[in-house]
Scaffold this active site. Sequence first.
Site, short mmCIF file in Angstrom:
data_model
loop_
_atom_site.label_atom_id
_atom_site.label_comp_id
_atom_site.label_asym_id
_atom_site.label_seq_id
_atom_site.Cartn_x
_atom_site.Cartn_y
_atom_site.Cartn_z
CE LYS A 3 -4.13 -1.95 2.14
NZ LYS A 3 -5.20 -1.77 3.13
CG ASP A 61 -8.39 0.37 3.67
OD1 ASP A 61 -9.09 -0.46 3.05
OD2 ASP A 61 -7.14 0.33 3.68
N GLY A 88 -1.42 0.00 13.76
CA GLY A 88 -0.88 -0.47 12.49
C GLY A 88 -1.47 0.28 11.31
P1 ATR Z 1 -2.28 -3.82 10.10
O1 ATR Z 1 -1.50 -3.07 9.05
O2 ATR Z 1 -3.13 -4.93 9.53
O3 ATR Z 1 -3.05 -2.92 11.00
P2 ATR Z 1 0.07 -4.24 11.77
O4 ATR Z 1 0.74 -3.06 11.23
O5 ATR Z 1 0.86 -5.50 11.91
O6 ATR Z 1 -1.22 -4.67 10.93
O7 ATR Z 1 -0.57 -3.86 13.18
C1 ATR Z 1 -1.15 -4.79 14.01
C2 ATR Z 1 -1.63 -4.12 15.30
O8 ATR Z 1 -2.05 -5.16 16.17
C3 ATR Z 1 -0.52 -3.37 16.05
O9 ATR Z 1 -1.11 -2.29 16.74
C4 ATR Z 1 -0.02 -4.43 17.02
O10 ATR Z 1 0.59 -3.91 18.18
P3 ATR Z 1 2.18 -3.57 18.22
O11 ATR Z 1 2.36 -2.28 17.49
O12 ATR Z 1 2.50 -3.48 19.65
O13 ATR Z 1 2.86 -4.74 17.51
C5 ATR Z 1 -1.31 -5.10 17.39
N1 ATR Z 1 -1.08 -6.44 17.93
C6 ATR Z 1 -0.81 -7.55 17.22
N2 ATR Z 1 -0.65 -8.60 18.05
C7 ATR Z 1 -0.84 -8.13 19.32
C8 ATR Z 1 -0.83 -8.72 20.64
N3 ATR Z 1 -0.57 -10.00 20.80
N4 ATR Z 1 -1.07 -7.91 21.70
C9 ATR Z 1 -1.34 -6.61 21.54
N5 ATR Z 1 -1.35 -5.99 20.34
C10 ATR Z 1 -1.12 -6.75 19.24
#
Ligand code: ATR
Length: 283
Positions: free
Chosen positions: A65, A101, A132
């Site tokens: 993206k 989105d 994210g």
């Molecule tokens: P996307 O682009 O699909 O939003 P991403 O950039 O990988 O995906 O973001 C995923 C989000 O889920 C992030 O906010 C991530 O938190 P971190 O920035 O701390 O990694 C959150 N996330 C994923 N797994 C998590 C977990 N086990 N506990 C808390 N937050 C989680």
Amino acid sequence: MARAFVTGWPVGHSRSPLVHKYWLQKYGIEGDYLRHPCKVEDFDSFIESFQDDGFIGGNVTLPHKETAFSNVQKADSTAKRLGAVNTVWIENDTIMGGNTDGYGFSANLDEFANGWSDEKRLKRGALVLGAGGASRAIIDALMQRGFKKITIANRTLPRSVELRDMFGEPCCSIAYKDIGEIEKNASIIINTTSIGMVGTELEDATPLSLNGFNSDTIVHDIVYTPLITPFLHEAKTRGMKTVDGLGMLLHQAVPGFEKWFGVRPEVTPELRAVLLADLGEVS
Ligand code: ATR
């Protein structure tokens, strides 16, 4: 025949072909919508030459993206604010890029949570879980709607601080453990993390306990596998209003289809049922 694509790596899981093929058939349009898996190293040349491959445009998904934003010749205002493109089309021989989105997010709530952005609710603000890519589009959509306060809570605090700095007022960042009375008065909570998604380590978990939240808080999860995540299940148990994430997927597809095929398609209960059947859910 007009052909559109969804490109990403991987892209096999994308439900977009199901949505667009449904509309092509419904509106009697001779066209097609295909998955086009594309590795990072091949993406630049694909975007520059997709017309030579017979495509009129398409959707761009992870991890392309941001690269797509740099590659299109002209980006719309939403894509510029986000630095990310999920829809490309051709206009006056120019490769255009947009980001739908946030539109999908808002349209889903307009459909299923009437009044979610009325004055009182805008004032009470929104609580966004996660920082994210999906979170960015949602924060932007909340700002466009006029939310007076947007709190971004993330496991990794620096990522939410980064988003606060990117968007400025009315955003603030917070660690989960610091969520208190003020945040619990939010009129809507949105889970943008993958917590609760089937097939992940945390498929049985919720991102946050809903203890102490206002009973009229709307709880929205953008995860739609399963349709009712543990987070939405907890909210339902507490009698709170819930909105699942399937509608965001359906509504974000509307502007792209209109650009490529010239008809503004409708998101209907029938289309939702087609997707639910594919997801193995009962409508
Ligand atoms: P996307 O682009 O699909 O939003 P991403 O950039 O990988 O995906 O973001 C995923 C989000 O889920 C992030 O906010 C991530 O938190 P971190 O920035 O701390 O990694 C959150 N996330 C994923 N797994 C998590 C977990 N086990 N506990 C808390 N937050 C989680």
